[in-house]
Design an enzyme around this catalytic site. Structure first.
Site, PDB file in Angstrom:
ATOM      1  N   CYS A   1      -4.938  -5.178   8.168  1.00 50.52           N
ATOM      2  CA  CYS A   1      -4.346  -4.161   9.039  1.00 50.52           C
ATOM      3  C   CYS A   1      -5.486  -3.577   9.858  1.00 50.52           C
ATOM      4  O   CYS A   1      -6.186  -4.307  10.540  1.00 50.52           O
ATOM      5  CB  CYS A   1      -3.590  -3.113   8.228  1.00 50.52           C
ATOM      6  SG  CYS A   1      -4.486  -2.415   6.822  1.00 50.52           S
ATOM      7  N   SER A   2      -5.705  -2.268   9.793  1.00 50.69           N
ATOM      8  CA  SER A   2      -6.836  -1.680  10.501  1.00 50.69           C
ATOM      9  C   SER A   2      -8.083  -1.689   9.623  1.00 50.69           C
ATOM     10  O   SER A   2      -9.030  -2.420   9.863  1.00 50.69           O
ATOM     11  CB  SER A   2      -6.494  -0.260  10.957  1.00 50.69           C
ATOM     12  OG  SER A   2      -5.435  -0.273  11.900  1.00 50.69           O
TER      13      SER A   2
ATOM     14  N   ASN B   1      -6.042  -0.292  19.383  1.00 52.63           N
ATOM     15  CA  ASN B   1      -7.314  -0.190  18.666  1.00 52.63           C
ATOM     16  C   ASN B   1      -8.462  -0.861  19.416  1.00 52.63           C
ATOM     17  O   ASN B   1      -9.630  -0.615  19.094  1.00 52.63           O
ATOM     18  CB  ASN B   1      -7.180  -0.811  17.270  1.00 52.63           C
ATOM     19  CG  ASN B   1      -6.490   0.120  16.297  1.00 52.63           C
ATOM     20  OD1 ASN B   1      -6.132   1.241  16.647  1.00 52.63           O
ATOM     21  ND2 ASN B   1      -6.297  -0.347  15.082  1.00 52.63           N
TER      22      ASN B   1
ATOM     23  N   TRP C   1      -7.220  -1.587   3.748  1.00 51.56           N
ATOM     24  CA  TRP C   1      -7.113  -1.035   2.389  1.00 51.56           C
ATOM     25  C   TRP C   1      -5.796  -0.304   2.121  1.00 51.56           C
ATOM     26  O   TRP C   1      -5.566   0.174   1.028  1.00 51.56           O
ATOM     27  CB  TRP C   1      -8.289  -0.116   2.086  1.00 51.56           C
ATOM     28  CG  TRP C   1      -8.538   1.021   3.061  1.00 51.56           C
ATOM     29  CD1 TRP C   1      -7.607   1.793   3.689  1.00 51.56           C
ATOM     30  CD2 TRP C   1      -9.818   1.512   3.483  1.00 51.56           C
ATOM     31  NE1 TRP C   1      -8.201   2.734   4.472  1.00 51.56           N
ATOM     32  CE2 TRP C   1      -9.573   2.599   4.367  1.00 51.56           C
ATOM     33  CE3 TRP C   1     -11.128   1.183   3.191  1.00 51.56           C
ATOM     34  CZ2 TRP C   1     -10.607   3.323   4.973  1.00 51.56           C
ATOM     35  CZ3 TRP C   1     -12.148   1.911   3.796  1.00 51.56           C
ATOM     36  CH2 TRP C   1     -11.891   2.957   4.672  1.00 51.56           C
ATOM     37  N   ASP C   2      -4.912  -0.212   3.107  1.00 59.51           N
ATOM     38  CA  ASP C   2      -3.610   0.435   2.895  1.00 59.51           C
ATOM     39  C   ASP C   2      -2.492  -0.598   2.904  1.00 59.51           C
ATOM     40  O   ASP C   2      -2.048  -1.065   1.860  1.00 59.51           O
ATOM     41  CB  ASP C   2      -3.374   1.511   3.960  1.00 59.51           C
ATOM     42  CG  ASP C   2      -4.297   2.704   3.793  1.00 59.51           C
ATOM     43  OD1 ASP C   2      -4.442   3.178   2.657  1.00 59.51           O
ATOM     44  OD2 ASP C   2      -4.875   3.168   4.800  1.00 59.51           O
ATOM     45  N   ARG C   3      -2.022  -0.966   4.087  1.00 55.05           N
ATOM     46  CA  ARG C   3      -0.967  -1.972   4.190  1.00 55.05           C
ATOM     47  C   ARG C   3      -1.416  -3.319   3.622  1.00 55.05           C
ATOM     48  O   ARG C   3      -0.616  -4.051   3.023  1.00 55.05           O
ATOM     49  CB  ARG C   3      -0.561  -2.129   5.660  1.00 55.05           C
ATOM     50  CG  ARG C   3       0.178  -0.946   6.221  1.00 55.05           C
ATOM     51  CD  ARG C   3       0.217  -0.923   7.729  1.00 55.05           C
ATOM     52  NE  ARG C   3      -1.043  -0.464   8.303  1.00 55.05           N
ATOM     53  CZ  ARG C   3      -1.201  -0.101   9.578  1.00 55.05           C
ATOM     54  NH1 ARG C   3      -0.173  -0.153  10.410  1.00 55.05           N
ATOM     55  NH2 ARG C   3      -2.373   0.319  10.025  1.00 55.05           N
TER      56      ARG C   3
END
Length: 608
Positions: free
Chosen positions: A346-347, A258, A350-352
């Site tokens: 995470c990135s 990233n 909002w997910d992991r």
């Protein structure tokens, strides 16, 4: 899977039915009002709306202003913050709260559009002052999507807390942000001060022995969990300095990749007293591919059942579940036993991040293991803090025949069952420790069905701003939580928080649920009720013990039950017949034993 077949008297009627189904089932993002969640309450909403153009409730653009009563929020930011930091009885005593709500910076969602209007920061950050507002804005500009560090959970005794954010904009050139570094320093300093005050006032929860902690970790990442500074029982040594743990939930290779896009991860040499750990949890694409594999496996009538467990493991679905549970457990361990602030990201954050942060709070706080607390947790860490449920679930998109209902390849690439994966993780904990939860696995199963049903508005839209400002979800749709709470058989009758805590007030160190980590991970199993719900082969379901014991006392008829397709029905004729057959053979065996005993007695009499 399930297939529904319709018959029509003519081809024209068939096409009209087809077009109607496309319109209402797949209206696309711009026409979500066609979804059943909105249609089911339309008459009630219209009855409360004013249609007179001269009415003062009409907006300046001529649109009707909604007057329908809104369903109550389950997560009220200030009320939940007060519950966490003050509690109902123990309180902080003379320990000042190290955190504060930020009321102005994002009140119009200008600081971060995917964050709620109220966020939380160290108490030394004052958004009422220009320098405090400048610090928040500069920190947000260095994080992906403006998602700066915000507190999600805090101990009521000291500085132990959970924080979350998005990845920093480091890039290949190793960019730095003095504001971001200062903000992180303030988190550590406020936590250290609160820990020192708690130690002096005797408010810090007791720490168990080193041997006990080693037993809990089971040797998993022990060098990181068993910090040298905290091995001593000396309180002064414990509070000598407070570290900040940074959990990057991605694989390190992904975090490094990233950097080519201008993002990356923190350089701990620039952040004083911090450590960084990677946890290797797969991204949305890996989760989507894994879910497709497990779904295809469970629905395949030609599956090789001899190699069933190997085939399940090959999908990597359970591996992802273990990784998420392990990261959540370790975050809870640092908060509970090392009394540290932990930053998760995470990135995009909002997910992991939502998964791990919510699960860690389930381990830490018994309130979130109740129905009211669990709904509050979901609304906080998924809905308010910006998990894009519409984007991930594709509500109303993906199958339509027209342009509005279709979804582009770029949009479909964003679809992934992240929230379903979180519910699966919760199932693993409830399945292993059912008496620590007010709800049972049947509650989770019904919740999982309504992730995609679009029957309720609770899980629609991507952000708090979209739900509250744009779509007025709470005024125009029914609430999923109220529906779930209307069924008494979704409650665990063996749940008793008083007996579990052995105190009338909830005490943090007694309400914490941190089982040995190896035990948790080794007992992860396939959620058969969900994944094999419509499978082609018979499979033994997960049966809550409370439902089994109270089968005859449950809801009397099928019409009063909620529609759990494929769930175990204890009044099913086949099960009744099996029970009767078993009882009959038991009675026959008893009669034969009596006959054999009588024959032996007679034979003995004859021989004598």
């Amino acid at each position: 899977g399930r297939f529904l077949q319709f018959t029509a008297p003519s081809y024209a009627d068939c096409m009209r039915a087809y077009e109607s189904l496309n319109t209402y089932a797949f209206p696309g993002r711009r026409n979500l009002g066609y979804l059943f969640a909105f249609e089911s309450r339309r008459a009630e909403v219209m009855a409360f709306s004013k249609t007179n153009e001269n009415d003062k409730n009409i907006a300046t653009n001529g649109a009707m202003r909604l007057n329908a009563p809104a369903t109550p929020r389950r997560y009220e930011a200030i009320a939940e913050f007060n519950r966490m930091v003050s509690g109902s009885g123990q309180g902080r005593g003379n320990v000042s709260c190290p955190w504060t709500p930020v009321l102005r910076a994002n009140c119009t969602y200008n600081l971060c559009s995917s964050y709620p209007s109220i966020i939380f920061a160290p108490c030394t950050v004052d958004d009422e002052k220009p320098e405090g507002m400048r610090l928040l804005r500069d920190t947000a500009s260095f994080r992906s999507g403006g998602r700066l560090q915000t507190m999600s959970w805090a101990s009521r005794y000291d500085g132990a807390s959970l924080w979350r954010s998005a990845q920093p904009k480091v890039g290949l050139q190793g960019n730095r942000s003095p504001a971001d570094e200062l903000f992180m320093k303030k988190i550590g300093e406020c936590a250290a001060l609160a820990n020192s005050q708690a130690a002096v006032n005797g408010k810090m929860p007791p720490r168990p022995s080193l041997a006990f902690l080693k037993m809990l970790t089971g040797g998993i990442n022990e060098s990181d969990l068993m910090l040298e500074n905290f091995r001593s029982k000396d309180v002064a040594a414990f509070n000598d300095k407070c570290m900040l743990k940074i959990f990057d939930l991605r694989p390190k290779s992904s975090a490094m990749a990233n950097r080519t896009a201008g993002y990356g991860y923190e350089n701990t040499s620039h952040y004083k007293n911090t450590t960084l750990s990677f946890f290797g949890i797969g991204n949305i694409h890996a989760v989507r591919d894994s879910y497709k594999k497990i779904s295809a496996l469970c629905a395949n009538p030609a599956t090789n059942d001899v190699q069933w467990m190997q085939l399940v493991e090959d999908t990597k679905w359970l591996s992802f579940i273990r990784l998420i549970l392990s990261a959540s457990w370790q975050a809870a361990f640092h908060v509970r036993y090392n009394r540290l602030p932990v930053l998760l990201h995470c990135s995009h954050g909002w997910d992991r991040t939502s998964q791990v942060c919510a699960l860690a709070q389930i381990f830490l706080d018994p309130f979130y293991r109740t129905r009211a607390g669990f709904s509050c947790l979901v609304e906080k860490d998924f809905l308010a803090l910006g998990h894009p449920l519409h984007t991930r679930c594709g509500h109303g998109e993906g199958k339509g025949g027209d342009q509005n209902g279709s979804v582009s390849s770029g949009q479909s690439d964003e679809i992934s069952p992240i929230f379903l994966q979180f519910i699966d993780c919760v199932f693993q904990i409830v399945n292993q420790y059912p008496d620590y939860f007010e709800f049972n696995t049947k509650y989770l199963l019904l919740l999982s069905e309504h992730i995609y049903s679009c029957r309720f508005g609770t899980l629609l839209c991507d952000t708090e701003r979209e739900r509250e400002v744009v779509a007025s979800i709470r005024q125009r749709t029914y609430c999923l939580w109220e529906y779930l709470e209307s069924f008494p058989d979704l409650v665990n009758k063996n749940f008793s928080p008083v007996s579990m805590l052995q105190e009338s007030d909830i005490v943090e160190h007694k309400g914490c649920l941190l089982m040995p980590l190896p035990s948790l991970l080794r007992n992860v199993t396939l959620w058969v009720d969900r994944h094999c719900m419509h499978g082609a082969k018979p499979t033994l379901r997960s049966i809550p013990i409370s439902l089994f014991n109270n089968a005859e006392n449950s809801v009397s008829n099928r019409e009063q039950q909620h529609p759990l397709h494929g769930a175990m029905d204890f009044k099913d004729n086949s099960i009744k017949m099996a029970w009767k057959e078993a009882a009959r053979w038991k009675e026959i065996a008893k009669q034969k034993e009596e006959e054999i005993f009588a024959l032996k007695v007679r034979l003995k009499e004859v021989t004598n």
